[in-house]
Design a protein around this motif. Structure first.
Motif, short mmCIF file in Angstrom:
data_model
loop_
_atom_site.label_atom_id
_atom_site.label_comp_id
_atom_site.label_asym_id
_atom_site.label_seq_id
_atom_site.Cartn_x
_atom_site.Cartn_y
_atom_site.Cartn_z
N GLU A 24 0.71 -1.22 -0.16
CA GLU A 24 -0.07 0.04 -0.04
C GLU A 24 0.99 1.28 -0.05
O GLU A 24 0.73 2.31 0.64
N SER A 25 1.90 1.16 -0.83
CA SER A 25 2.69 2.60 -0.85
C SER A 25 2.63 3.26 -2.11
O SER A 25 3.45 4.19 -2.74
N ASN A 26 1.49 3.15 -2.92
CA ASN A 26 1.08 3.84 -4.21
C ASN A 26 2.44 3.70 -5.27
O ASN A 26 2.54 4.58 -5.94
N LEU A 27 2.70 2.68 -5.26
CA LEU A 27 3.74 2.29 -6.18
C LEU A 27 3.43 1.88 -7.58
O LEU A 27 2.37 0.88 -7.73
N LYS A 28 3.96 2.44 -8.67
CA LYS A 28 3.86 1.94 -10.03
C LYS A 28 5.04 1.06 -10.61
O LYS A 28 4.70 0.22 -11.45
N VAL A 29 6.09 1.35 -9.74
CA VAL A 29 7.36 0.38 -10.38
C VAL A 29 8.04 0.03 -8.90
O VAL A 29 7.76 0.97 -7.93
N ILE A 30 8.95 -0.76 -8.85
CA ILE A 30 9.35 -1.55 -7.79
C ILE A 30 10.90 -0.36 -7.63
O ILE A 30 11.46 -0.35 -8.57
N PRO A 31 11.06 0.21 -6.54
CA PRO A 31 12.07 1.25 -6.51
C PRO A 31 13.42 0.46 -6.52
O PRO A 31 13.50 -0.70 -6.20
N LEU A 36 4.78 -6.38 -1.45
CA LEU A 36 4.44 -5.21 -2.46
C LEU A 36 2.92 -5.30 -2.59
O LEU A 36 2.51 -4.92 -3.72
N THR A 37 2.25 -5.76 -1.71
CA THR A 37 0.88 -5.95 -1.61
C THR A 37 -0.07 -4.65 -1.90
O THR A 37 0.45 -3.52 -1.23
N ASN A 38 -0.86 -4.46 -2.73
CA ASN A 38 -1.97 -3.36 -2.89
C ASN A 38 -1.12 -2.13 -3.53
O ASN A 38 -1.07 -1.14 -2.87
N ASN A 39 -0.59 -2.53 -4.26
CA ASN A 39 0.01 -1.30 -5.19
C ASN A 39 -0.37 -1.10 -6.68
O ASN A 39 -1.57 -1.96 -6.75
N SER A 40 0.33 -0.40 -7.52
CA SER A 40 -0.31 -0.54 -9.18
C SER A 40 1.00 -1.12 -9.89
O SER A 40 1.15 -0.57 -11.10
N ILE A 41 1.74 -1.99 -9.40
CA ILE A 41 2.99 -2.25 -10.19
C ILE A 41 2.48 -3.46 -11.36
O ILE A 41 1.63 -4.23 -11.22
N SER A 42 3.25 -3.20 -12.28
CA SER A 42 2.72 -3.90 -13.59
C SER A 42 3.97 -4.56 -14.20
O SER A 42 3.75 -5.54 -15.34
N HIS A 43 5.04 -4.39 -13.55
CA HIS A 43 6.46 -5.06 -14.21
C HIS A 43 7.29 -5.56 -13.23
O HIS A 43 7.66 -4.90 -12.14
#
Length: 376
Positions: free
Chosen positions: A141-148, A163-170
């Motif tokens: 739940e960190s509002n991530l779109k990519v993994i830092p 990385l649960t509950n983010n918007s990661i697509s890759h």
């Protein structure tokens, strides 16, 4: 959506269901039962849960032809579904359902601003240092779109990545840098088939727990069989249509959760996963199970609810001598069917022993079987 059936005398029907219209082509000689089977594929509603109505008349004879009900080209039929009598992840309505915990980003939020905000405000040096010391990387739940990138810097010190509950697509090749990772949680993101580097993922030789629940996956690749250290595999709430044969390589797997997908079959090689204790295949499109399930001698819990099942493997009770929990809600398996399966009495004794404390506290003290099987 429209289902085509070629042949002479084909008629086009309009099925009204859930606020939508489903186009179906069928032969006038088709029976009501055959039409229901077609609609099961398109709506997830089991045939016995379908009530079809044409011009105020219920199509109550499954063996009768459509023409006998004066159903011709362009006819409109209303489909009413009985609650609970469905398979898959509930009835399919006019729009595809939003996956649970699927996070939609604001249209005004750009990828760069989201990433920058997260990197500067969340990933402080002290936090990264704590990751390396504890081996636990918590970014749910960190509002991530990519993994830092700082995640990859943890290298072999990382044991858990959440990385649960983010918007990661890759999921990139960099995942291979986490050589000691044991638990990887990627649930409730936007991960699709072509956005995860499966080859890289399969090189995590120490991985014991993998969760990809509630993403957008339609398949698992053969390379999943390389994760031979896996104890837990969770891929519920995706769009999987099959399981790879290489799943048989996961001989240490104890818990398998593939519920709420689109599975129509379970490969017979599942019987090679001899360490399995819990299997959840509920809410899929299964109409039968492989006999090899009887080879799972350590199996304790089997969840089969909301499938089109009519029977169980003949050896399930006799050979799965540790099985004590069985969920059959929303299937077509009746008590009469269960009593005919060899080893039923022994299973019932195990089940009653497991739940004896709960049964003692129930009103009336009933110890009757209630795993979802109809009484007759």
């Amino acid at each position: 959506m429209e289902k085509e059936e070629e042949g002479e005398g084909a008629v086009k029907l309009q099925i009204k269901f859930g606020g939508s219209t489903i186009g179906v082509r069928a032969s006038g000689k088709s029976t009501v039962s055959e039409l229901k089977c077609i609609l099961q594929e398109l709506t997830n509603v089991l045939p016995r849960g379908q009530k079809l109505i044409h011009k105020g008349r219920v199509l109550d004879n499954d063996c009768a032809s459509l023409s006998s009900f004066r159903i011709g080209d362009g006819s409109k039929i209303m489909l009413m579904a009985s609650q609970g009598l469905h398979q898959g992840d509930g009835p399919i309505l006019n729009q595809a359902p939003v996956l649970p915990n699927y996070r939609k980003l604001s249209k005004t939020t750009t990828a760069s601003s989201t990433t920058t905000t997260t990197t500067t405000s969340v990933l402080s040096n002290s936090r990264i240092h704590r990751w390396k010391v504890t081996g636990v990387i918590g970014l749910s739940e960190s509002n991530l779109k990519v993994i830092p990138d700082q995640v990859w810097e943890c290298g072999s010190s990382a044991r858990l990545l959440d990385l649960t509950n983010n918007s990661i697509s890759h999921i990139p090749l960099n995942i291979t840098s986490l050589t000691s990772i044991q638990k990887l949680i990627l649930s409730s993101n936007q991960i699709a088939d072509d956005s995860i580097n499966w080859h890289a993922l399969s090189q995590l030789n120490n991985l014991q727990y993998l969760s990809l629940n509630h993403n957008l996956l339609t398949y698992l690749p053969p390379s999943i069989g390389a994760l031979t250290s896996l104890h837990h595999l969770h891929v519920a709430g995706n769009l999987l249509q099959s399981l790879p044969l290489q799943i048989s390589n996961l001989t240490r797997l104890q818990i398998l959760n593939v519920s709420s997908n689109r599975l129509s079959t379970i490969p017979p090689c599942i019987g090679d996963c001899g360490s399995l204790t819990e299997v959840d295949v509920s809410s899929n499109l299964l109409v039968m199970l492989p006999e090899t399930l009887g080879s799972l001698h350590n199996l304790k819990s089997l969840r089969l609810s909301n499938n089109g099942l009519k029977s169980l493997p003949s050896s399930i009770f006799k050979k799965c001598v540790k099985l004590s929990s069985l969920d059959l809600h929303g299937t077509q398996i009746t008590m009469d069917v269960l009593r005919e399966v060899e080893g039923w009495e022994e299973f019932d004794k195990r089940r009653c022993m497991k739940y004896q404390k709960q049964l003692d506290f129930r009103a009336g003290g009933s110890a009757g079987f209630d795993e979802g099987a109809d009484k007759n």
